[in-house]
Design a protein around this motif. Sequence first.
Motif, PDB file in Angstrom:
ATOM      1  N   SER A  13       0.807  -1.219   0.000  1.00 44.97           N
ATOM      2  CA  SER A  13       0.000   0.000   0.000  1.00 44.97           C
ATOM      3  C   SER A  13       0.843   1.273   0.000  1.00 44.97           C
ATOM      4  CB  SER A  13      -0.940   0.010   1.209  1.00 44.97           C
ATOM      5  OG  SER A  13      -0.185  -0.001   2.412  1.00 44.97           O
ATOM      6  N   ASP A  14       2.055   1.205   0.523  1.00 46.67           N
ATOM      7  CA  ASP A  14       2.934   2.368   0.616  1.00 46.67           C
ATOM      8  C   ASP A  14       4.307   1.939   0.091  1.00 46.67           C
ATOM      9  OD1 ASP A  14       4.906   4.207   1.582  1.00 46.67           O
ATOM     10  OD2 ASP A  14       3.554   4.862   3.172  1.00 46.67           O
ATOM     11  N   VAL A  15       4.615   2.342  -1.120  1.00 48.06           N
ATOM     12  CA  VAL A  15       5.825   1.884  -1.798  1.00 48.06           C
ATOM     13  C   VAL A  15       7.082   2.298  -1.036  1.00 48.06           C
ATOM     14  CG1 VAL A  15       7.156   1.931  -3.941  1.00 48.06           C
ATOM     15  CG2 VAL A  15       4.655   1.884  -4.022  1.00 48.06           C
ATOM     16  N   ASP A  16       7.145   3.541  -0.579  1.00 50.06           N
ATOM     17  CA  ASP A  16       8.349   4.007   0.125  1.00 50.06           C
ATOM     18  C   ASP A  16       8.556   3.255   1.441  1.00 50.06           C
ATOM     19  OD1 ASP A  16       9.242   5.894  -1.781  1.00 50.06           O
ATOM     20  OD2 ASP A  16       7.716   7.315  -1.086  1.00 50.06           O
ATOM     21  N   ARG A  17       7.484   3.015   2.186  1.00 49.12           N
ATOM     22  CA  ARG A  17       7.588   2.267   3.450  1.00 49.12           C
ATOM     23  C   ARG A  17       8.056   0.844   3.166  1.00 49.12           C
ATOM     24  NH1 ARG A  17       2.216   0.755   6.733  1.00 49.12           N
ATOM     25  NH2 ARG A  17       1.958  -0.403   4.792  1.00 49.12           N
ATOM     26  N   ALA A  18       7.477   0.199   2.156  1.00 48.42           N
ATOM     27  CA  ALA A  18       7.855  -1.171   1.806  1.00 48.42           C
ATOM     28  C   ALA A  18       9.302  -1.224   1.312  1.00 48.42           C
ATOM     29  CB  ALA A  18       6.905  -1.728   0.760  1.00 48.42           C
ATOM     30  N   LYS A  19       9.683  -0.255   0.485  1.00 46.18           N
ATOM     31  CA  LYS A  19      11.059  -0.220  -0.023  1.00 46.18           C
ATOM     32  C   LYS A  19      12.050  -0.119   1.134  1.00 46.18           C
ATOM     33  CE  LYS A  19      14.128   2.681  -2.781  1.00 46.18           C
ATOM     34  NZ  LYS A  19      14.210   3.873  -3.637  1.00 46.18           N
ATOM     35  N   LYS A  20      11.757   0.731   2.091  1.00 49.00           N
ATOM     36  CA  LYS A  20      12.636   0.883   3.259  1.00 49.00           C
ATOM     37  C   LYS A  20      12.734  -0.429   4.034  1.00 49.00           C
ATOM     38  CE  LYS A  20      13.405   3.778   7.284  1.00 49.00           C
ATOM     39  NZ  LYS A  20      12.987   4.942   8.056  1.00 49.00           N
ATOM     40  N   PHE A  21      11.607  -1.114   4.227  1.00 49.83           N
ATOM     41  CA  PHE A  21      11.601  -2.395   4.943  1.00 49.83           C
ATOM     42  C   PHE A  21      12.463  -3.426   4.197  1.00 49.83           C
ATOM     43  CE2 PHE A  21       9.799  -6.675   5.389  1.00 49.83           C
ATOM     44  CZ  PHE A  21       9.948  -6.868   6.757  1.00 49.83           C
ATOM     45  N   GLN A  25      15.813  -3.297   6.290  1.00 46.47           N
ATOM     46  CA  GLN A  25      15.641  -4.330   7.302  1.00 46.47           C
ATOM     47  C   GLN A  25      15.962  -5.727   6.776  1.00 46.47           C
ATOM     48  OE1 GLN A  25      11.751  -2.512   8.991  1.00 46.47           O
ATOM     49  NE2 GLN A  25      12.752  -3.650  10.640  1.00 46.47           N
ATOM     50  N   LEU A  26      15.578  -6.031   5.546  1.00 45.63           N
ATOM     51  CA  LEU A  26      15.859  -7.367   5.010  1.00 45.63           C
ATOM     52  C   LEU A  26      17.172  -7.426   4.239  1.00 45.63           C
ATOM     53  CD1 LEU A  26      12.368  -8.635   3.814  1.00 45.63           C
ATOM     54  CD2 LEU A  26      13.489  -8.928   6.034  1.00 45.63           C
ATOM     55  N   GLY A  27      17.690  -6.288   3.823  1.00 44.57           N
ATOM     56  CA  GLY A  27      18.959  -6.268   3.109  1.00 44.57           C
ATOM     57  C   GLY A  27      18.861  -6.577   1.628  1.00 44.57           C
ATOM     58  N   PHE A  28      17.655  -6.448   1.036  1.00 46.77           N
ATOM     59  CA  PHE A  28      17.497  -6.657  -0.397  1.00 46.77           C
ATOM     60  C   PHE A  28      18.194  -5.516  -1.141  1.00 46.77           C
ATOM     61  CE2 PHE A  28      13.285  -9.270  -0.718  1.00 46.77           C
ATOM     62  CZ  PHE A  28      13.696 -10.108   0.299  1.00 46.77           C
ATOM     63  N   ALA A  29      18.767  -5.815  -2.292  1.00 43.48           N
ATOM     64  CA  ALA A  29      19.390  -4.791  -3.136  1.00 43.48           C
ATOM     65  C   ALA A  29      18.324  -4.086  -3.968  1.00 43.48           C
ATOM     66  CB  ALA A  29      20.415  -5.436  -4.060  1.00 43.48           C
ATOM     67  N   THR A  46      16.141  -7.298  -4.893  1.00 44.04           N
ATOM     68  CA  THR A  46      16.633  -8.669  -4.966  1.00 44.04           C
ATOM     69  C   THR A  46      17.256  -9.093  -3.644  1.00 44.04           C
ATOM     70  OG1 THR A  46      17.088  -8.390  -7.319  1.00 44.04           O
ATOM     71  CG2 THR A  46      18.139 -10.252  -6.231  1.00 44.04           C
ATOM     72  N   PRO A  47      16.798 -10.230  -3.106  1.00 45.27           N
ATOM     73  CA  PRO A  47      17.421 -10.764  -1.877  1.00 45.27           C
ATOM     74  C   PRO A  47      18.892 -11.115  -2.142  1.00 45.27           C
ATOM     75  CG  PRO A  47      15.339 -11.882  -2.332  1.00 45.27           C
ATOM     76  CD  PRO A  47      15.675 -11.061  -3.546  1.00 45.27           C
ATOM     77  N   PRO A  48      19.753 -10.992  -1.131  1.00 43.57           N
ATOM     78  CA  PRO A  48      21.166 -11.343  -1.317  1.00 43.57           C
ATOM     79  C   PRO A  48      21.316 -12.768  -1.847  1.00 43.57           C
ATOM     80  CG  PRO A  48      20.812 -10.339   0.847  1.00 43.57           C
ATOM     81  CD  PRO A  48      19.458 -10.568   0.244  1.00 43.57           C
ATOM     82  N   GLY A  49      22.062 -12.925  -2.922  1.00 45.61           N
ATOM     83  CA  GLY A  49      22.344 -14.233  -3.482  1.00 45.61           C
ATOM     84  C   GLY A  49      21.245 -14.849  -4.319  1.00 45.61           C
ATOM     85  N   SER A  50      20.139 -14.148  -4.521  1.00 41.39           N
ATOM     86  CA  SER A  50      18.996 -14.709  -5.236  1.00 41.39           C
ATOM     87  C   SER A  50      19.031 -14.387  -6.724  1.00 41.39           C
ATOM     88  CB  SER A  50      17.696 -14.167  -4.643  1.00 41.39           C
ATOM     89  OG  SER A  50      16.573 -14.707  -5.313  1.00 41.39           O
ATOM     90  N   ALA A  51      18.549 -15.336  -7.535  1.00 44.44           N
ATOM     91  CA  ALA A  51      18.365 -15.086  -8.960  1.00 44.44           C
ATOM     92  C   ALA A  51      16.977 -14.532  -9.244  1.00 44.44           C
ATOM     93  CB  ALA A  51      18.566 -16.384  -9.746  1.00 44.44           C
ATOM     94  N   CYS A  52      16.102 -14.555  -8.235  1.00 52.91           N
ATOM     95  CA  CYS A  52      14.735 -14.058  -8.383  1.00 52.91           C
ATOM     96  C   CYS A  52      14.571 -12.772  -7.567  1.00 52.91           C
ATOM     97  CB  CYS A  52      13.744 -15.120  -7.911  1.00 52.91           C
ATOM     98  SG  CYS A  52      12.010 -14.667  -8.179  1.00 52.91           S
TER      99      CYS A  52
END
Length: 137
Positions: A13-21, A25-29, A46-52
């Motif tokens: 629902s909130d792109v900026d809030r989700a992007k920050k999370f 917090q999760l360390g996605f690139a 992208t999650p660290p080390g993920s092809a997806c």
Amino acid sequence: MDWKLELVIVPVSDVDRAKKFYTEQLGFAEDVDHRAGDSFRVVQLTPPGSACSITIGTGLTTATPGAYQGTHLVVNDIEAAHARLVERGVEVSEPFHFTADGKQAGLAPNRGDYATFLSFEDPDGNGWTVQEVGKAT
């Protein structure tokens, strides 16, 4: 012919809030953050080390924010993953496994691959599951 899953759209629902999370917090690139007016924005992460990767944004899906449940991430050390998420301020379950009757139980001392999990939600309530695969027992 290979068929590779490379992108999953996650409704938020909130792109900026989700992007920050997802990034802080999760360390996605952050791979892409593109806008085309007020009604379209695509943020690929992208999650660290993920092809997806996942994509969050505006004008991408009609799915209800928070509707996705059980999307899996795979790690080889569930305890290390749990510690990292806690350290980054993510509200995360304790690691668990499923018993033969499908109920959740604490960690088994001699668990095997694919048997140990933890879970968390993003700010919209999309539920994620982290599964341990590849840890020597």
